[in-house]
Design a protein around this motif. Structure first.
Motif, PDB file in Angstrom:
ATOM      1  N   ARG A 145       0.867  -1.192   0.000  1.00 32.79           N
ATOM      2  CA  ARG A 145       0.000   0.000   0.000  1.00 32.79           C
ATOM      3  C   ARG A 145       0.895   1.231   0.000  1.00 32.79           C
ATOM      4  NH1 ARG A 145      -4.039  -0.184   4.853  1.00 32.79           N
ATOM      5  NH2 ARG A 145      -4.993   1.498   3.647  1.00 32.79           N
ATOM      6  N   ARG A 183       3.537   0.611   2.919  1.00 32.14           N
ATOM      7  CA  ARG A 183       3.195  -0.359   3.959  1.00 32.14           C
ATOM      8  C   ARG A 183       2.851  -1.698   3.318  1.00 32.14           C
ATOM      9  NH1 ARG A 183       1.190   4.525   5.571  1.00 32.14           N
ATOM     10  NH2 ARG A 183       1.585   5.157   7.731  1.00 32.14           N
ATOM     11  N   SER A 184       2.999  -2.764   4.080  1.00 27.72           N
ATOM     12  CA  SER A 184       2.609  -4.078   3.593  1.00 27.72           C
ATOM     13  C   SER A 184       1.090  -4.191   3.582  1.00 27.72           C
ATOM     14  CB  SER A 184       3.212  -5.175   4.468  1.00 27.72           C
ATOM     15  OG  SER A 184       2.827  -5.019   5.817  1.00 27.72           O
ATOM     16  N   ASP A 185       0.591  -5.134   2.833  1.00 31.82           N
ATOM     17  CA  ASP A 185      -0.844  -5.376   2.707  1.00 31.82           C
ATOM     18  C   ASP A 185      -1.434  -5.716   4.078  1.00 31.82           C
ATOM     19  OD1 ASP A 185      -3.403  -6.506   2.109  1.00 31.82           O
ATOM     20  OD2 ASP A 185      -2.701  -7.025   0.115  1.00 31.82           O
ATOM     21  N   PRO A 186      -2.562  -5.128   4.450  1.00 31.47           N
ATOM     22  CA  PRO A 186      -3.161  -5.434   5.750  1.00 31.47           C
ATOM     23  C   PRO A 186      -3.792  -6.814   5.835  1.00 31.47           C
ATOM     24  CG  PRO A 186      -4.581  -3.958   4.514  1.00 31.47           C
ATOM     25  CD  PRO A 186      -3.301  -4.070   3.737  1.00 31.47           C
ATOM     26  N   ASP A 187      -3.949  -7.502   4.701  1.00 32.67           N
ATOM     27  CA  ASP A 187      -4.515  -8.852   4.728  1.00 32.67           C
ATOM     28  C   ASP A 187      -3.633  -9.747   5.595  1.00 32.67           C
ATOM     29  OD1 ASP A 187      -5.223 -11.641   3.888  1.00 32.67           O
ATOM     30  OD2 ASP A 187      -6.500 -10.569   2.481  1.00 32.67           O
ATOM     31  N   ALA A 188      -4.247 -10.560   6.423  1.00 29.00           N
ATOM     32  CA  ALA A 188      -3.485 -11.420   7.338  1.00 29.00           C
ATOM     33  C   ALA A 188      -2.694 -12.484   6.610  1.00 29.00           C
ATOM     34  CB  ALA A 188      -4.431 -12.081   8.343  1.00 29.00           C
ATOM     35  N   ARG A 205       4.390 -14.137   4.344  1.00 29.86           N
ATOM     36  CA  ARG A 205       3.798 -12.959   4.977  1.00 29.86           C
ATOM     37  C   ARG A 205       4.888 -11.979   5.391  1.00 29.86           C
ATOM     38  NH1 ARG A 205      -0.034 -16.563   9.059  1.00 29.86           N
ATOM     39  NH2 ARG A 205      -0.864 -17.920   7.407  1.00 29.86           N
ATOM     40  N   GLY A 264       6.185  -8.499   3.346  1.00 28.57           N
ATOM     41  CA  GLY A 264       6.237  -7.277   4.149  1.00 28.57           C
ATOM     42  C   GLY A 264       7.603  -6.629   4.122  1.00 28.57           C
TER      43      GLY A 264
END
Length: 208
Positions: free
Chosen positions: A97, A104-109, A180, A184
């Motif tokens: 993002r 920033r990294s994607d907020p998806d877990a 993940r 990130g």
């Protein structure tokens, strides 16, 4: 090894193809939604390189690389799911993002690679996230490459490919869930490179 580069006419796909051509060990098929564009790119690269549609590119491949940008990764994975069968797929994109104060990294877990695994039948590996396309130009970059997967064969093939394109080491980063963190980490590198106007990579100390 026969390597299919899905979306291989983009910046990362072409840079990866050029590095593999320079190594000269693999048969490379550049895939694209536009087969004429893929064939033109293959002709320019030379070597054992051909061009095809994304679906035709994966036929008979030992390893496919999903080389499209993050926002097209899931759609492309769905489009090739039937054609790819049980061929291992290497996911290299990071969902990021972009904002005024940084990346920033994607907020998806779950990682993008894990979501790709949901839509293809074959095993998925994730890796090369920290390797920028620009760093693949010229001599192999003095960086380590990280690969993770839940499937031993997919991991082995992805590590073999990674070892050919970097000047550092190809390192086993564990299960696919590690993507993940690897995805990130791309956000950190983008922020560093923007701040210091560089093309930084990563080397891990303390390993043999």
């Amino acid at each position: 090894m026969k390597v299919a580069l899905i979306g291989g006419t983009g910046s990362f796909g072409l840079a990866l193809a050029a590095r593999l051509v320079a190594v000269g060990e693999d048969e490379i098929v550049i895939g694209s939604r536009d087969p004429e564009r893929a064939r033109a790119a293959a002709a320019e690269l030379g070597g054992r390189t051909t061009g095809a549609t994304n679906e035709d590119a994966v036929a008979g491949a030992d390893l496919a690389v999903l080389a499209v940008k993050a926002d097209a990764a899931l759609e492309t994975a769905r489009a090739i799911a039937a054609a790819i069968g049980d061929t291992p797929l290497l996911s290299v994109a990071s969902a990021l993002r972009f904002a005024g104060d940084g990346v920033r990294s994607d907020p998806d877990a779950r990682s993008l690679a894990e979501r790709v695994q949901d839509v293809v039948g074959g095993p998925v590996a994730a890796g090369l996230h920290s390797i920028a396309a620009v760093n693949l130009a010229g001599a192999p970059p003095d960086e380590d490459a990280f690969v993770c997967s839940d499937d031993p064969r997919a991991k082995e093939l992805a590590l073999s490919l990674a070892a050919k394109v970097v000047g550092g080491r190809a390192l086993d980063a564990g299960p696919l869930a590690s993507a993940r963190t690897l995805e990130g980490l791309t956000a950190v590198l983008v922020n560093l490179n923007r701040r210091y106007k560089a093309h930084a990579g990563i080397r891990i100390s303390g390993l043999p």
